[in-house]
Design a protein around this motif. Structure first.
Motif, mmCIF file in Angstrom:
data_model
loop_
_atom_site.group_PDB
_atom_site.id
_atom_site.type_symbol
_atom_site.label_atom_id
_atom_site.label_comp_id
_atom_site.label_asym_id
_atom_site.label_seq_id
_atom_site.Cartn_x
_atom_site.Cartn_y
_atom_site.Cartn_z
ATOM 1 N N GLY A 101 7.210 4.543 4.313
ATOM 2 C CA GLY A 101 6.874 3.838 3.085
ATOM 3 C C GLY A 101 5.536 3.143 3.233
ATOM 4 N N LEU A 102 4.707 3.192 2.202
ATOM 5 C CA LEU A 102 3.363 2.627 2.233
ATOM 6 C C LEU A 102 3.193 1.665 1.066
ATOM 7 C CD1 LEU A 102 1.460 6.019 2.726
ATOM 8 C CD2 LEU A 102 1.988 4.368 4.537
ATOM 9 N N TRP A 103 2.755 0.450 1.356
ATOM 10 C CA TRP A 103 2.437 -0.541 0.325
ATOM 11 C C TRP A 103 1.012 -1.033 0.555
ATOM 12 C CZ3 TRP A 103 7.464 0.272 1.480
ATOM 13 C CH2 TRP A 103 8.417 0.150 0.455
ATOM 14 N N ASP A 109 -7.180 -5.357 -2.285
ATOM 15 C CA ASP A 109 -7.355 -5.711 -0.873
ATOM 16 C C ASP A 109 -8.755 -5.302 -0.424
ATOM 17 O OD1 ASP A 109 -7.149 -6.176 1.851
ATOM 18 O OD2 ASP A 109 -5.188 -5.210 2.049
ATOM 19 N N VAL A 110 -9.521 -6.267 0.091
ATOM 20 C CA VAL A 110 -10.867 -5.974 0.578
ATOM 21 C C VAL A 110 -10.933 -6.030 2.103
ATOM 22 C CG1 VAL A 110 -12.025 -6.735 -1.521
ATOM 23 C CG2 VAL A 110 -11.573 -8.399 0.298
ATOM 24 N N GLN A 111 -9.781 -6.238 2.769
ATOM 25 C CA GLN A 111 -9.747 -6.258 4.234
ATOM 26 C C GLN A 111 -9.204 -4.942 4.790
ATOM 27 O OE1 GLN A 111 -8.726 -10.064 6.164
ATOM 28 N NE2 GLN A 111 -8.253 -10.831 4.123
ATOM 29 N N VAL A 112 -8.082 -4.503 4.283
ATOM 30 C CA VAL A 112 -7.591 -3.156 4.559
ATOM 31 C C VAL A 112 -7.465 -2.490 3.195
ATOM 32 C CG1 VAL A 112 -5.726 -1.746 5.468
ATOM 33 C CG2 VAL A 112 -6.390 -3.828 6.668
ATOM 34 N N THR A 113 -8.354 -1.590 2.916
ATOM 35 C CA THR A 113 -8.580 -1.120 1.556
ATOM 36 C C THR A 113 -7.536 -0.096 1.101
ATOM 37 O OG1 THR A 113 -10.004 0.667 2.343
ATOM 38 C CG2 THR A 113 -11.047 -1.457 1.868
ATOM 39 N N PRO A 114 -7.389 0.074 -0.229
ATOM 40 C CA PRO A 114 -6.515 1.133 -0.738
ATOM 41 C C PRO A 114 -6.897 2.520 -0.227
ATOM 42 C CG PRO A 114 -7.111 -0.369 -2.511
ATOM 43 C CD PRO A 114 -7.935 -0.767 -1.316
ATOM 44 N N ALA A 115 -8.176 2.710 0.115
ATOM 45 C CA ALA A 115 -8.604 4.001 0.663
ATOM 46 C C ALA A 115 -7.869 4.315 1.961
ATOM 47 C CB ALA A 115 -10.117 3.998 0.899
ATOM 48 N N MET A 116 -7.562 3.281 2.757
ATOM 49 C CA MET A 116 -6.797 3.501 3.983
ATOM 50 C C MET A 116 -5.373 3.938 3.654
ATOM 51 S SD MET A 116 -7.995 0.675 6.775
ATOM 52 C CE MET A 116 -9.715 0.431 7.225
ATOM 53 N N GLN A 142 -4.485 5.523 0.959
ATOM 54 C CA GLN A 142 -4.565 6.886 0.442
ATOM 55 C C GLN A 142 -4.700 7.893 1.577
ATOM 56 O OE1 GLN A 142 -4.245 7.583 -2.999
ATOM 57 N NE2 GLN A 142 -3.821 9.558 -2.019
ATOM 58 N N TYR A 143 -5.397 7.493 2.641
ATOM 59 C CA TYR A 143 -5.498 8.375 3.808
ATOM 60 C C TYR A 143 -4.107 8.670 4.376
ATOM 61 C CZ TYR A 143 -6.059 9.877 8.628
ATOM 62 O OH TYR A 143 -5.935 10.577 9.805
ATOM 63 N N PHE A 144 -3.295 7.642 4.562
ATOM 64 C CA PHE A 144 -1.939 7.870 5.073
ATOM 65 C C PHE A 144 -1.140 8.737 4.106
ATOM 66 C CE2 PHE A 144 -2.592 3.866 7.603
ATOM 67 C CZ PHE A 144 -2.349 4.409 8.845
ATOM 68 N N ALA A 145 -1.248 8.452 2.816
ATOM 69 C CA ALA A 145 -0.509 9.228 1.819
ATOM 70 C C ALA A 145 -0.915 10.697 1.844
ATOM 71 C CB ALA A 145 -0.727 8.636 0.429
#
Length: 304
Positions: free
Chosen positions: A251-253, A258-265, A267-270
């Motif tokens: 599960g990913l939340w 978030d500007v410290q660990v970005t949504p792009a990270m 999306q990479y896991f997803a």
């Protein structure tokens, strides 16, 4: 530790913040327990520059949901002795030894915030047979995630770059961060001024969260910064496994703001995990995502 115990008493009751076991290799491992002793076991992996005290954020949720929440200090943090040359995969052995010491013989769930995310991925890869569920919240992505810095706050990007290219300067930066975290009032003012709106809203609603964060960060460097500095090297270098090789669902939340660990990270896991459930939340910054959605995260981790 009297201040931290007093804080915990206000949240839950009798504190179990300062537990330790001796591991097979002679190292000490520190951990804390929250919730109820006979509930389903869930292990929480603290963020970078964190400790077992970070899980105080979830003490009420653990009690309400009647889970057994266990938060351990990784090597070199808090009460846990430093482990020379450790890799991400080594955390699996420590967690399994702790589970055995706590008579947890059935499967257990795991979740981690920020710098705890890579360790969730490592255990999901190495010991899926021991895990019921796993979740990564605002978790750091591996260095081969090409867009991982997209939308990242410049000072955080600098910390990542220093860790990769100038480790000595990175250690200086970690020491300065430690001094900043040591003053909760200074930290509160800075966070309320500079954090994304969801984080500010959360901190205004739950002001005690800053006190927990400050106590947690001070405890992280109880033994100095060696554990923290070493762990950053694990984040920014090859993790030793591929996301594509993880067989279990994660599960990913991630917080949209978030500007410290970005949504792009996230999306990479997803995109790279064979099985995942990705939540991009509109009321999420860095700290607010896990706190605003802890009930849903626990529900996911305890689902049949």
């Amino acid at each position: 530790m009297a201040a931290e115990e007093s804080l915990h008493e206000r949240l839950l009751g009798e504190p179990k913040l300062n537990q330790t076991i001796k591991l097979k290799d002679g190292r000490q491992l520190g951990y804390a327990e929250y919730g109820t002793a006979d509930g389903p076991a869930i292990f929480y992996f603290h963020g970078g520059n964190g400790s077992r005290l970070e899980a105080q954020w979830f003490a009420e949720a653990a009690a309400k949901r009647q889970i057994r929440l266990i938060a351990a200090d990784r090597p070199g943090f808090g009460l846990s002795y430093f482990q020379q040359d450790r890799q991400l995969r080594d955390w699996a052995n420590d967690v399994q030894e702790l589970a055995a010491a706590l008579s947890i013989h059935d499967k257990f769930s795991i979740f981690g915030l920020s710098g705890g995310g890579p360790f969730v991925a490592a255990l999901a890869h190495l010991i899926p047979e021991r895990l019921h569920r796993a979740a990564i919240i605002s978790g750091t992505a591996p260095p081969d995630a090409s867009d991982r810095f997209q939308g990242m706050w410049c000072p955080v990007k600098m910390i990542f770059c220093l860790a990769r290219r100038l480790p000595a300067m990175h250690r200086v930066a970690l020491q300065q961060m430690g001094k900043f975290y040591a003053d909760p009032e200074q930290m509160r003012k800075t966070m309320l001024k500079g954090m994304p709106k969801p984080d500010v809203t959360f901190l205004e609603r739950v002001p005690i969260a800053v006190d927990i964060f400050s106590a947690d960060a001070r405890e992280a460097h109880r033994q100095g910064i060696e554990g923290d500095a070493h762990e950053w090297q694990l984040y920014v270098n090859d993790w030793g496994f591929q996301m594509e090789d993880i067989s279990m669902e994660i599960g990913l939340w991630y917080g949209r703001y978030d500007v410290q660990v970005t949504p792009a990270m996230g999306q990479y896991f997803a995109d790279t995990l064979p099985k995942s459930v990705y939540h991009l939340v509109d009321d999420g910054g860095h700290f607010s995502t896990i706190n605003n959605h802890i009930d849903s995260i626990i529900a996911y981790l305890t689902e049949s």
